[in-house]
Design a protein around this motif. Structure first.
Motif, PDB file in Angstrom:
ATOM      1  N   MET A  34      -1.496  -7.568   0.571  1.00  0.00           N
ATOM      2  CA  MET A  34      -2.066  -6.774  -0.492  1.00  0.00           C
ATOM      3  C   MET A  34      -1.566  -5.328  -0.456  1.00  0.00           C
ATOM      4  SD  MET A  34      -6.064  -6.850  -1.420  1.00  0.00           S
ATOM      5  CE  MET A  34      -6.338  -8.235  -0.368  1.00  0.00           C
ATOM      6  N   GLU A  35      -1.387  -4.771  -1.665  1.00  0.00           N
ATOM      7  CA  GLU A  35      -1.034  -3.359  -1.770  1.00  0.00           C
ATOM      8  C   GLU A  35      -2.292  -2.514  -1.613  1.00  0.00           C
ATOM      9  OE1 GLU A  35       2.091  -2.143  -2.134  1.00  0.00           O
ATOM     10  OE2 GLU A  35       2.702  -4.225  -1.859  1.00  0.00           O
ATOM     11  N   LEU A  36      -2.088  -1.255  -1.292  1.00  0.00           N
ATOM     12  CA  LEU A  36      -3.226  -0.365  -1.098  1.00  0.00           C
ATOM     13  C   LEU A  36      -4.083  -0.232  -2.366  1.00  0.00           C
ATOM     14  CD1 LEU A  36      -2.041   2.617   1.119  1.00  0.00           C
ATOM     15  CD2 LEU A  36      -3.983   1.100   1.513  1.00  0.00           C
ATOM     16  N   GLY A  37      -3.409  -0.144  -3.519  1.00  0.00           N
ATOM     17  CA  GLY A  37      -4.135   0.045  -4.768  1.00  0.00           C
ATOM     18  C   GLY A  37      -5.082  -1.112  -5.035  1.00  0.00           C
ATOM     19  N   GLU A  38      -4.576  -2.291  -4.868  1.00  0.00           N
ATOM     20  CA  GLU A  38      -5.367  -3.503  -5.069  1.00  0.00           C
ATOM     21  C   GLU A  38      -6.555  -3.520  -4.115  1.00  0.00           C
ATOM     22  OE1 GLU A  38      -4.444  -8.297  -4.945  1.00  0.00           O
ATOM     23  OE2 GLU A  38      -2.810  -6.859  -4.735  1.00  0.00           O
ATOM     24  N   LEU A  39      -6.272  -3.130  -2.887  1.00  0.00           N
ATOM     25  CA  LEU A  39      -7.308  -3.097  -1.863  1.00  0.00           C
ATOM     26  C   LEU A  39      -8.409  -2.113  -2.243  1.00  0.00           C
ATOM     27  CD1 LEU A  39      -7.440  -4.570   0.842  1.00  0.00           C
ATOM     28  CD2 LEU A  39      -6.578  -2.509   1.922  1.00  0.00           C
ATOM     29  N   GLY A  40      -8.000  -0.989  -2.802  1.00  0.00           N
ATOM     30  CA  GLY A  40      -8.954   0.031  -3.211  1.00  0.00           C
ATOM     31  C   GLY A  40      -9.921  -0.514  -4.262  1.00  0.00           C
ATOM     32  N   ARG A  41      -9.410  -1.271  -5.226  1.00  0.00           N
ATOM     33  CA  ARG A  41     -10.269  -1.841  -6.276  1.00  0.00           C
ATOM     34  C   ARG A  41     -11.216  -2.871  -5.663  1.00  0.00           C
ATOM     35  NH1 ARG A  41      -5.437  -1.117  -8.894  1.00  0.00           N
ATOM     36  NH2 ARG A  41      -4.611  -3.209  -8.496  1.00  0.00           N
ATOM     37  N   LEU A  42     -10.677  -3.652  -4.733  1.00  0.00           N
ATOM     38  CA  LEU A  42     -11.477  -4.702  -4.098  1.00  0.00           C
ATOM     39  C   LEU A  42     -12.650  -4.120  -3.302  1.00  0.00           C
ATOM     40  CD1 LEU A  42     -11.260  -7.883  -3.561  1.00  0.00           C
ATOM     41  CD2 LEU A  42     -10.331  -7.221  -1.352  1.00  0.00           C
ATOM     42  N   LEU A  43     -12.398  -2.994  -2.674  1.00  0.00           N
ATOM     43  CA  LEU A  43     -13.403  -2.410  -1.776  1.00  0.00           C
ATOM     44  C   LEU A  43     -14.141  -1.238  -2.419  1.00  0.00           C
ATOM     45  CD1 LEU A  43     -11.316  -2.482   1.522  1.00  0.00           C
ATOM     46  CD2 LEU A  43     -13.156  -4.040   0.864  1.00  0.00           C
ATOM     47  N   ALA A  44     -14.023  -1.127  -3.743  1.00  0.00           N
ATOM     48  CA  ALA A  44     -14.560   0.047  -4.448  1.00  0.00           C
ATOM     49  C   ALA A  44     -16.056   0.228  -4.220  1.00  0.00           C
ATOM     50  CB  ALA A  44     -14.264  -0.062  -5.938  1.00  0.00           C
ATOM     51  N   THR A  45     -16.782  -0.875  -4.027  1.00  0.00           N
ATOM     52  CA  THR A  45     -18.234  -0.757  -3.881  1.00  0.00           C
ATOM     53  C   THR A  45     -18.651  -0.433  -2.455  1.00  0.00           C
ATOM     54  OG1 THR A  45     -18.393  -3.127  -3.479  1.00  0.00           O
ATOM     55  CG2 THR A  45     -18.644  -2.373  -5.760  1.00  0.00           C
ATOM     56  N   ARG A  46     -17.714  -0.375  -1.557  1.00  0.00           N
ATOM     57  CA  ARG A  46     -18.033  -0.052  -0.155  1.00  0.00           C
ATOM     58  C   ARG A  46     -17.480   1.345   0.132  1.00  0.00           C
ATOM     59  NH1 ARG A  46     -19.452  -4.874   2.196  1.00  0.00           N
ATOM     60  NH2 ARG A  46     -19.069  -6.640   0.827  1.00  0.00           N
ATOM     61  N   PRO A  47     -18.336   2.337   0.133  1.00  0.00           N
ATOM     62  CA  PRO A  47     -17.882   3.748   0.174  1.00  0.00           C
ATOM     63  C   PRO A  47     -17.001   4.052   1.375  1.00  0.00           C
ATOM     64  CG  PRO A  47     -20.258   3.598  -0.233  1.00  0.00           C
ATOM     65  CD  PRO A  47     -19.788   2.212   0.062  1.00  0.00           C
ATOM     66  N   GLU A  48     -17.393   3.600   2.568  1.00  0.00           N
ATOM     67  CA  GLU A  48     -16.604   3.930   3.761  1.00  0.00           C
ATOM     68  C   GLU A  48     -15.201   3.342   3.667  1.00  0.00           C
ATOM     69  OE1 GLU A  48     -18.541   2.794   7.417  1.00  0.00           O
ATOM     70  OE2 GLU A  48     -19.023   4.914   7.729  1.00  0.00           O
ATOM     71  N   ALA A  49     -15.133   2.060   3.290  1.00  0.00           N
ATOM     72  CA  ALA A  49     -13.837   1.393   3.204  1.00  0.00           C
ATOM     73  C   ALA A  49     -12.996   2.007   2.097  1.00  0.00           C
ATOM     74  CB  ALA A  49     -14.034  -0.108   2.980  1.00  0.00           C
ATOM     75  N   ALA A  50     -13.621   2.313   0.983  1.00  0.00           N
ATOM     76  CA  ALA A  50     -12.878   2.907  -0.135  1.00  0.00           C
ATOM     77  C   ALA A  50     -12.302   4.261   0.277  1.00  0.00           C
ATOM     78  CB  ALA A  50     -13.795   3.060  -1.350  1.00  0.00           C
ATOM     79  N   ALA A  51     -13.077   5.031   1.031  1.00  0.00           N
ATOM     80  CA  ALA A  51     -12.592   6.328   1.505  1.00  0.00           C
ATOM     81  C   ALA A  51     -11.420   6.139   2.465  1.00  0.00           C
ATOM     82  CB  ALA A  51     -13.713   7.094   2.203  1.00  0.00           C
ATOM     83  N   ALA A  52     -11.481   5.076   3.265  1.00  0.00           N
ATOM     84  CA  ALA A  52     -10.388   4.802   4.197  1.00  0.00           C
ATOM     85  C   ALA A  52      -9.116   4.458   3.446  1.00  0.00           C
ATOM     86  CB  ALA A  52     -10.782   3.660   5.136  1.00  0.00           C
ATOM     87  N   VAL A  53      -9.258   3.658   2.392  1.00  0.00           N
ATOM     88  CA  VAL A  53      -8.084   3.327   1.569  1.00  0.00           C
ATOM     89  C   VAL A  53      -7.496   4.602   0.975  1.00  0.00           C
ATOM     90  CG1 VAL A  53      -7.311   2.182  -0.530  1.00  0.00           C
ATOM     91  CG2 VAL A  53      -8.847   0.988   1.040  1.00  0.00           C
ATOM     92  N   ALA A  54      -8.365   5.461   0.478  1.00  0.00           N
ATOM     93  CA  ALA A  54      -7.886   6.727  -0.090  1.00  0.00           C
ATOM     94  C   ALA A  54      -7.178   7.558   0.973  1.00  0.00           C
ATOM     95  CB  ALA A  54      -9.060   7.513  -0.684  1.00  0.00           C
ATOM     96  N   GLY A  55      -7.694   7.502   2.192  1.00  0.00           N
ATOM     97  CA  GLY A  55      -7.059   8.243   3.287  1.00  0.00           C
ATOM     98  C   GLY A  55      -5.655   7.739   3.557  1.00  0.00           C
ATOM     99  N   LEU A  56      -5.487   6.435   3.566  1.00  0.00           N
ATOM    100  CA  LEU A  56      -4.153   5.879   3.808  1.00  0.00           C
ATOM    101  C   LEU A  56      -3.211   6.239   2.658  1.00  0.00           C
ATOM    102  CD1 LEU A  56      -4.848   2.344   5.354  1.00  0.00           C
ATOM    103  CD2 LEU A  56      -4.277   4.487   6.491  1.00  0.00           C
ATOM    104  N   GLU A  57      -3.742   6.222   1.437  1.00  0.00           N
ATOM    105  CA  GLU A  57      -2.897   6.622   0.300  1.00  0.00           C
ATOM    106  C   GLU A  57      -2.430   8.065   0.473  1.00  0.00           C
ATOM    107  OE1 GLU A  57      -5.601   5.493  -2.817  1.00  0.00           O
ATOM    108  OE2 GLU A  57      -4.376   3.717  -3.341  1.00  0.00           O
ATOM    109  N   LYS A  58      -3.328   8.880   0.992  1.00  0.00           N
ATOM    110  CA  LYS A  58      -2.983  10.274   1.248  1.00  0.00           C
ATOM    111  C   LYS A  58      -1.879  10.369   2.315  1.00  0.00           C
ATOM    112  CE  LYS A  58      -4.007  14.829   1.283  1.00  0.00           C
ATOM    113  NZ  LYS A  58      -3.751  15.692   0.111  1.00  0.00           N
ATOM    114  N   LEU A  59      -2.027   9.560   3.365  1.00  0.00           N
ATOM    115  CA  LEU A  59      -1.022   9.567   4.443  1.00  0.00           C
ATOM    116  C   LEU A  59       0.354   9.210   3.892  1.00  0.00           C
ATOM    117  CD1 LEU A  59      -0.021   9.647   7.362  1.00  0.00           C
ATOM    118  CD2 LEU A  59      -0.956   7.347   7.701  1.00  0.00           C
TER     119      LEU A  59
END
Length: 453
Positions: free
Chosen positions: A230-255
RNA sequence: GUGGGUGUAGCUCAGCGGUAGAGCGCCGGACUGUGGCUCCGGAAGUCGCGGGUUCGAACCCCGUCAUCCACCCCA
């Protein structure tokens, strides 16, 4: 029965040839780390045992080398010290102890041996060097980006082009496991199985997940999440309702965005199946893979809770560790060392004749050459010239300085270049300067003609 | 921790029930002040270690240690 001639299991002696290669790599690592502003730190080989236990997870705990308490412990088996298992936990201890004396943001590098009671294998030893860089005090993704850039710089400077820095995040993993319905108590077991996706494939992982007690619906929900790359973007949508995980995805996108402007950019790859064993990681995790090694060249991650285990108050921290032995295994097999790393310990061999004055003359010549900065070996006893040349060749010494009766009478030294076979007479008075000026290499370089007299 | 392979000269290995071998390296000589090339000669091994089977074991069996590979885990 005679005493053992070999070092203890998993431990090695390093002959001069080995040490030169190790030093070459360490020098590159150190030079790059310093350019990133990391400061040197060294800590003791032994730590109090409580410092280490409970920091590495169940597997890690078993692999700690423990030291019997002196005196009574030798009969009771009681241990109170242990050899350090990594360089990260000692750093956390140091930061906790010296917190007041350290700057707000503390960046340190540390290149020292660590010990693990593991079974030896290719590129795995019981005593091995780690080359760590860690940044303490900031939770910013800039830290991860700089660490990845530093290790990518090191590997490129050493000649690596085909490595991949796999990146994942502990909270992304936790989110995916929650999403699939894996109970928190089984998260660890699930990660161990998922980590093998590359090797055993989805079916193999599925079987292992069930063997580890994860029920069928959860396994069937879990596998597609990882098998699809899975790509990060897809993962972000999948985990959108889980704040901690969504923030982690955003962090990796930032990296990944930050790394676009560093040397690590082309080598970074998100990999949802990367887990890593050490239990102290809390955020981003990284691992370096090369095609010809089953294990990794290095790994790292964020551990915002570790220092708090010593201090009682969390301080954000993130680090990366390069495995010196792993790097050396691959570089050796691929022949990646520059030729001059393997040259001998001297530039010149001074010969000796059996004519009564030769020893004093040889030592005097050696002194003058050494004062000029030349590395000099003196043949220690009179011998046939042929033997002395053979010794020079075997020892990797490029030049032989001959000063026998003929030369002394003429006030010269005959200098022979072993690589070209050429030789010439150099005035004895100016020999040091002649060498240090590099004339030996220029004037005696191979030019096609052999053995001119 | 699990499974498999391999331990014979300094190194790489052959020999696989009947006298311990080769190549490379090493040492000496041809070449008394010149390594590499060539030729001649030489030294060198409790055949990992311990036990067993056999008239006889480097070889077969058991154990043990070391090492390598694949798992496990990791740097």
């Amino acid at each position: 029965m005679s005493a053992p001639i070999r070092p203890a299991r998993g431990m090695r002696d390093f002959l001069p040839h080995d040490v030169r290669r190790r030093d070459y790599v360490i020098r590159v690592v150190e030079d790059v780390y310093r350019r990133y502003g990391f400061q040197p730190l060294e800590t003791p080989a032994l730590e109090n045992i409580e410092t280490l236990t409970g920091k590495y997870g169940e597997e890690g705990n078993k692999l700690i080398f423990k030291v019997l308490r002196r005196g009574e412990g030798e009969t009771s088996g009681e241990t109170d010290l242990a050899l350090r298992y990594d360089l990260t936990v000692p750093l956390a201890r140091v930061v906790a102890e010296h917190r007041g004396a350290l700057p707000k943001f503390f960046k340190r590098y540390q290149i020292q041996p660590v010990w693990r009671a593991d079974r030896p294998a290719r590129g795995r030893f019981r005593e091995f060097y780690q080359c760590d860089v860690d940044a303490i005090g900031s939770a910013s993704m800039v830290v991860e980006a700089e660490l990845c850039a530093a290790v990518a710089d090191v590997l490129q400077r050493l000649g690596f082009r085909d490595f991949v820095i796999r990146v994942n995040h502990r909270l992304v993993l936790a989110g995916l496991l929650d999403h699939a319905g894996v109970p928190p108590a089984l998260h660890g077991a699930a990660l161990v199985a998922l980590d093998k996706l590359d090797k055993v494939g989805p079916d193999g992982v599925g079987n292992e997940l069930q063997a580890r007690g994860i029920d069928r619906p959860a396994v069937e929900a879990l596998l597609p999440l990882f098998a699809g790359r899975m790509e990060l973007g897809e993962l972000g949508r999948l985990l959108a309702t889980r704040p901690e995980a969504a923030a982690a995805v955003a962090g990796l996108e930032k990296l990944f965005a930050l790394s676009g402007s560093t040397s690590a950019g082309p080598y970074l790859r998100f990999d949802a199946s990367l887990a890593r064993g050490l239990s102290y990681y809390t955020g981003a995790i990284m691992e370096i893979a090369v095609p010809d090694l089953a294990g990794s060249l290095g790994g790292g991650g964020r551990y915002d809770g570790l220092i708090g285990m010593f201090l009682g108050q969390d301080i954000p921290a993130c680090g990366f560790s390069l495995g010196l032995e792993r790097i050396l295994v691959v570089m050796t097999e691929r022949g990646m060392f520059p030729a001059d790393v393997d040259t001998g310990g001297a530039d010149v061999l001074v010969t000796q004749f059996d004519d009564g004055e030769s020893a004093e003359e040889a030592l005097g010549l050696a002194r003058d050459l050494r004062e000029a900065g030349v590395r000099v070996d003196v043949y220690p006893e009179p011998d046939k010239l042929g033997k002395q040349f053979k010794y020079a060749a075997a020892a990797g010494v490029r030049h032989v300085a001959i000063m026998g009766g003929d030369e002394r009478a003429r006030g010269v030294v005959t200098v022979k270049d072993m690589t070209s076979g050429q030789q010439r007479a150099v005035p004895r008075a100016g020999i040091g300067q002649w060498f240090s000026a590099g004339a030996a290499h220029q004037e005696l370089a191979p030019s096609g003609s052999e053995d001119q007299e």
